[in-house]
Each structure stands twice: as structure tokens, then as C-alpha cells.
Scaffold this active site. Structure first.
Site, PDB file in Angstrom:
ATOM      1  N   LYS A 177     -25.281 -22.086  41.704  1.00 10.11           N
ATOM      2  CA  LYS A 177     -26.033 -21.815  40.575  1.00 10.11           C
ATOM      3  C   LYS A 177     -25.626 -20.333  40.038  1.00 10.11           C
ATOM      4  O   LYS A 177     -26.025 -19.454  40.414  1.00 10.11           O
ATOM      5  CB  LYS A 177     -27.720 -21.909  40.538  1.00 10.11           C
ATOM      6  CG  LYS A 177     -28.337 -21.828  39.150  1.00 10.11           C
ATOM      7  CD  LYS A 177     -29.790 -21.804  39.145  1.00 10.11           C
ATOM      8  CE  LYS A 177     -30.414 -21.564  37.670  1.00 10.11           C
ATOM      9  NZ  LYS A 177     -30.540 -20.055  37.290  1.00 10.11           N
ATOM     10  N   ASP A 186     -18.861 -10.912  50.036  1.00  7.86           N
ATOM     11  CA  ASP A 186     -17.642 -10.281  49.393  1.00  7.86           C
ATOM     12  C   ASP A 186     -17.333  -8.978  49.466  1.00  7.86           C
ATOM     13  O   ASP A 186     -16.093  -8.603  49.630  1.00  7.86           O
ATOM     14  CB  ASP A 186     -17.804 -10.455  47.621  1.00  7.86           C
ATOM     15  CG  ASP A 186     -17.554 -11.827  47.154  1.00  7.86           C
ATOM     16  OD1 ASP A 186     -17.255 -12.492  47.833  1.00  7.86           O
ATOM     17  OD2 ASP A 186     -17.805 -12.087  45.931  1.00  7.86           O
ATOM     18  N   SER A 224     -29.174 -19.463  43.017  1.00  6.87           N
ATOM     19  CA  SER A 224     -29.144 -18.348  42.243  1.00  6.87           C
ATOM     20  C   SER A 224     -29.357 -17.012  42.802  1.00  6.87           C
ATOM     21  O   SER A 224     -28.281 -16.536  43.298  1.00  6.87           O
ATOM     22  CB  SER A 224     -30.620 -18.660  41.352  1.00  6.87           C
ATOM     23  OG  SER A 224     -30.701 -17.913  40.213  1.00  6.87           O
TER      24      SER A 224
END
Length: 563
Positions: free
Chosen positions: A325, A311, A300
Site C-alpha cells: 500500500k 533501504d 502502509s
């Protein structure tokens, strides 16, 4: 006659209007009609069962099971919390609850709950409760046969309220000493950062355990403190961090990323569920090398932080694939004090990928859900052009092979032999060395082995199970006659040998015993220090942080360009 006719005309007119309204409602909004229809059917079924079913029914239980099964058919995270379970939901959101501050475990032989780990500086620790204390009574109510959930509910309550707790404490005579405590409940806030330190080669280390509450404030203070102490690089440990508040993940990411960067985007069915979250403040440090530790229990909000730093090529991710998740839940108030935690959107990290791993829309025939296969995941790219994938959690930049724990250790823990040995060890040793220096001696392990043998310990060996299955297959397929001698020889070599297994797997068993002992004296902080002494993930992170050239190359060169 005129009055009667007038009444009939009026009734007919009302009926026509009702029919027109009914059909216009159905044709105009078929979904709403279907919802209303099915709610009426459900209500009618409950009433009919309550009146005519042969046995007496518990309406609360019956309807609750219906609600739970309905929500189970959606996704794993949409849940209903009735009024009596609001404290559980509050703990998820705020990371706090009213209670004594201790884990409990259930002893199947005693049929009672036992204190397994009191938290530092909480009511449990302050009054002197210890791991191994057997819970006997709460305010005069016998706890025999009550499960952990029931006992936990009795231990919790509004902060400031008090109760009397009776326990039986094991002693060196092999019996129990009855004790009674008066405990005042407090608001228990699990520490968001149970341990932080400057390790070798000026590597800062922060263990972040949750994103519930307000961990970003603690993180900022801790990080700046580590820099003052000489940290020139940083490890953020998100292993076993199940997540929490999305905003907190964005805030912590902001400490290492420029203002105005999009960290996460949510997309839902309604406008309010679709948002873009950017870094809003000036960062604390754009240059310090960062490594993030993750594992299969990193989920999460933890995946938002680790995934966004990956990223945007701001940190090297080390460890094992995260949980996956990629869904966002919000609480919605319901009648009679209930709340539903409902999934309203999916989230997407900077590369555009969603890390959701469980394919809850396509269930198996038995109703279970499986993970999205790697073959169906899509390729995305980091800011520097490195390949990353969606649909399966966050894949680490540096994968560390996960050690498999031996089968015997599972049974030693299950039968409380490690736990009970630690209890007896603590009775004999009022103090021990610091977590950094404490070690289990050869003599200590010899004592443990004697305890195991005395307990008539039995356990299943995986090799024996596999061999049995192979023999059955060989007999079924007609190979047993020719292979009989070979099977006998193999059975002899795989003979159950407790002494051999306790010695062969001593490293893993000692590690478990040591950890159990250390946390009795130094709580969660001591347990973490002990575990980090032999931690392959941390070692891999330190190696990359201590190699600036390799670190820079890993974050800046696309994988396709490496030859």
C-alpha cells in the site's frame, strides 16, 4: 411602449451576458463546467426517480450507493463516512473508540452474536464477560437476528455511558446460564505493543500492532526497558500491522537512524500533498542489530518503517512480501457531519521506490483490480547498493516459506468446533499453566476428536474436488473409458476419512486449539507468547542476529557482488 421595449432590451442584455458568462466559463475551465454539469444531471435524476419511479425509494441508501460506487472506481482506500460512521473513522486515526473492548463473532445456528475475545483491562473483562457468552439483550432490546455490525454499533457509545447486557453462558450441563451485567463504556485503546520480551541469546522482541494513536512513545519506553534488561539485538514484529499514521513510522525509524535522513517523500497533485519527512531527533541506538518481521498483512505505515530501514541498510527484513500500500490518505470534512478519507498522494521510501502493489488505474473488464506484475516493476538500490524493487510491497531480505494450513482446519474453525471446545475446556479448568508452559495433552485431543465426531462434522476435501473436475474433463475429452479402473483405484485411496485427517493434521489443529484456550486465560499477550513458541519467521530472525558476520554482510554487500 417605451417601458416594455426597455424591459425587453434589459432582459436581452441579461441573457447575452449570461450566455457570454456561460461560454467563457466553459471555454475557460472545461473541467469545472463538466463537474457542474454532471452534478446537475445527477441531482435531476435523483429528483425524477423520487417523484416518478414505480416503487418507493430510500434516498439515503440510493445516493450512498452512488457515492460508494463512484469512489470504488478510483482506488481501494478513498472512502466516505457519514455522520453516523464517524466513530469508525476515529478508530482508524486515533486507534481508540468508546465501547466495551471485545471482539464478537456471529453464530449462524443461534442467529446471535457471541463474545469471541474480551480485551485485557477493558469493561468487558472487568465485569467478567467470557468468550462464548451469547449476547441476548442490550437495554431490553432483543439481539436475535441482528448481525455483528448492528450489535457492535449498539455496544459502542460515548465513554462514561452505561447499559445493561443480558447473556446466556454455556455450562457443563450442556445448557445455558442467563446472566445480566451493567457495563460502563470506556475509551478503548487497542495496545500498540501487546507483547515485548528479551528472548534467548539477549534478543529483544517488540510486537508493534498499529501505528494509530501514539505508538512511538510506547515503543521508545519499551525499547529502552529491553536494553536495561540485557537486550543486545532487536526484533520488531510488524506482521499483521495494517498501518496508521505516517509521522509515527518516521518517528520510530528515527530511533535507529541518524538525524536528517529522508525516510519518506509524498507526491500529490497539490502542493500541500507533496512533502519530505526527515528524522528530526538524535537516535536512540545506531549500532544495535535489528531484524523486522513482515508478512502479507504488513501494510502502509508498517511498510514505510520496514522499507526505510531496508533501504538505508539498517535492518534485515524477514518473512514474506508485504501488502503493498503505497498511497496516503487524509480526512476531508463534508457537509452534514460527514468525512471523506481521500487518497492525496503516493509515498516513496529512501531508495525512491513506491511499494504500491494494486494496479487500480488499469482495471479488468469486470471492474476488479490486479497486482502489478513483477515483470513491470523497476529496480532501485539501497544506500549500500543492494537491489530492491518497487510495485509489489517490501520483499524480505530473508524469505521464509509460509506454511499452508490444512483444508480441514478451515471447516473446524468455520463450524465453531475449535471455539466451542475451548469454551467447554475452560469450564472444566479454572486455571491452566502459563502460556510458556501450557500444552494440549493427548487426552485433550482425544476429547476434541470425540466432540468433532459427535457433531456429525462434514467438510470438503480439495483432493476430492480436483478429482471430480478431472473426471468431468476426462469424460468430456473421451478418456474416461480407458482410464475408468485408474479413477476407481484413486477414488478408493482418496476416500473421505475423518479419523485419518484429524490424526494426520493434528499438529496444526492442536496449535489452533491451544491458542484459542490460552487467550481465554491470558488474553492477547498470552496468545502471542503461545504463537512465538513455534515461529519460523522469528527463528530465522534470531539466527541472523546471532551471526554478526552474516548480518553485516547481508546489509553491506550488493547482491551482484556475491559469488
Amino acid at each position: 411602449m417605451k417601458k416594455l421595449l426597455s424591459k425587453r432590451i434589459t432582459v436581452s442584455a441579461v441573457a447575452v451576458v449570461a450566455v457570454i458568462a456561460f461560454f467563457s466559463f466553459k471555454s475557460g475551465d472545461d473541467k469545472n463546467f463538466q463537474i457542474a454539469k454532471n452534478l446537475n444531471v445527477f441531482s435531476a435524476i435523483v429528483k425524477e426517480l423520487d417523484m416518478f419511479y414505480v416503487d418507493t425509494l430510500d434516498p439515503n441508501k440510493m445516493v450512498r450507493e452512488g457515492i460508494d460506487n463512484m469512489l470504488y472506481s478510483l482506488d481501494p482506500y478513498t472512502e466516505y463516512f457519514p455522520e453516523e460512521d464517524q466513530s469508525e473513522l476515529e478508530q482508524m486515526i486515533k486507534g481508540s473508540f468508546g465501547g466495551i473492548g471485545s471482539y464478537i463473532t456471529y453464530d449462524t445456528k443461534l442467529k446471535r452474536s457471541v463474545i469471541s475475545e474480551p480485551f485485557e483491562n477493558t469493561p468487558a473483562a472487568k465485569v467478567g464477560l467470557k468468550a462464548g457468552d451469547i449476547l441476548v439483550e442490550i437495554d431490553g432490546k432483543d439481539l436475535l437476528g441482528k448481525n455483528n455490525a448492528e450489535v457492535s454499533q449498539m455496544l459502542r457509545g460515548q465513554a462514561g455511558t452505561s447499559f445493561k447486557l443480558k447473556v446466556d453462558r454455556p455450562n457443563l450441563k450442556g445448557t445455558y446460564t442467563p446472566l445480566e451485567f451493567t457495563i460502563v463504556r470506556e475509551s478503548i485503546q487497542n495496545p500498540s505493543i501487546p507483547y515485548a520480551s528479551v528472548l534467548e541469546n539477549h534478543v529483544g522482541y517488540i510486537n508493534l500492532s498499529t501505528f494509530s494513536g501514539n505508538p512511538s512513545k510506547d515503543f521508545k519506553k519499551t525499547f529502552l526497558d529491553l536494553k536495561k534488561k540485557g537486550a543486545t539485538s532487536l526484533v520488531i514484529d510488524l506482521r499483521n500491522n495494517g498501518g496508521g499514521l505516517l509521522d509515527e513510522a518516521v518517528e520510530i525509524a528515527n530511533y535507529f537512524l541518524p538525524r536528517g535522513k529522508v525516510i519518506v517523500t509524498t507526491k500529490g497533485k497539490i502542493k500541500q500533498a507533496s512533502n519530505s519527512y526527515k528524522t528530526l531527533r538524535e537516535p536512540l541506538d545506531l549500532d544495535i542489530p535489528v531484524a523486522v518481521l513482515v508478512n502479507s498483512a504488513t501494510a502502509s505505515a508498517s511498510e514505510i518503517l520496514s522499507g526505510s530501514l531496508q533501504d538505508l541498510d539498517r535492518a534485515v527484513v524477514v518473512g514474506n512480501r508485504t501488502f503493498g500500500k503505497g498511497l496516503v490518505q487524509v480526512p476531508r470534512s463534508l457537509p452534514y457531519g460527514g468525512t471523506m478519507k481521500v487518497t492525496t498522494s503516493k509515498y516513496y521510501i529512501p531508495s525512491g521506490r513506491c511499494v504500491q502493489a494494486i494496479d487500480y488505474k488499469n482495471r479488468n473488464e469486470d471492474g476488479s483490480v490486479g497486482a502489478i506484475p513483477d515483470s513491470l516493476t523497476k529496480i532501485f538500490h539501497t544506500a549500500a547498493g543492494r537491489e530492491v524493487r518497487d510495485g509489489g510491497g517490501v520483499m524480505p531480505d530473508i524469505a521464509v516459506k509460509q506454511e499452508k494450513l490444512p483444508n480441514i482446519l478451515f471447516y473446524l474453525v468455520r463450524d465453531n468446533l475449535v471455539f466451542d471446545y475451548a469454551t467447554q475446556y475452560c469450564l472444566k479448568h479454572p486455571t491452566i499453566a502459563s502460556p510458556e508452559k501450557f500444552e494440549l495433552t493427548a487426552s485433550d485431543y482425544t476429547d476434541f476428536k470425540a466432540t468433532v465426531k459427535k457433531a456429525d462434522f462434514k467438510y470438503d476435501q480439495q483432493s476430492e474436488k480436483i478429482l471430480k473436475t478431472l473426471k468431468e474433463a476426462a469424460e468430456f475429452e473421451g478418456y474416461m473409458k480407458d482410464a475408468s479402473d485408474e479413477f476407481k483405484a484413486l477414488e478408493k485411496k482418496l476416500n473421505h476419512n475423518l479419523e485419518r485427517d484429524l490424526d494426520y493434521f493434528s499438529k496444526d489443529i492442536k496449535r489452533m486449539i491451544t491458542n484459542e484456550i490460552v487467550k481465554r486465560y491470558y488474553f492477547q499477550r498470552g496468545s502471542l507468547i503461545q504463537q512465538l513458541k513455534d515461529d519460523n519467521d522469528l527463528e530465522a530472525a534470531i539466527q541472523i542476529l546471532n551471526n554478526p558476520a552474516k548480518y553485516k554482510e547481508m546489509l553491506s554487500v550488493p547482491a551482484v557482488a556475491k559469488k
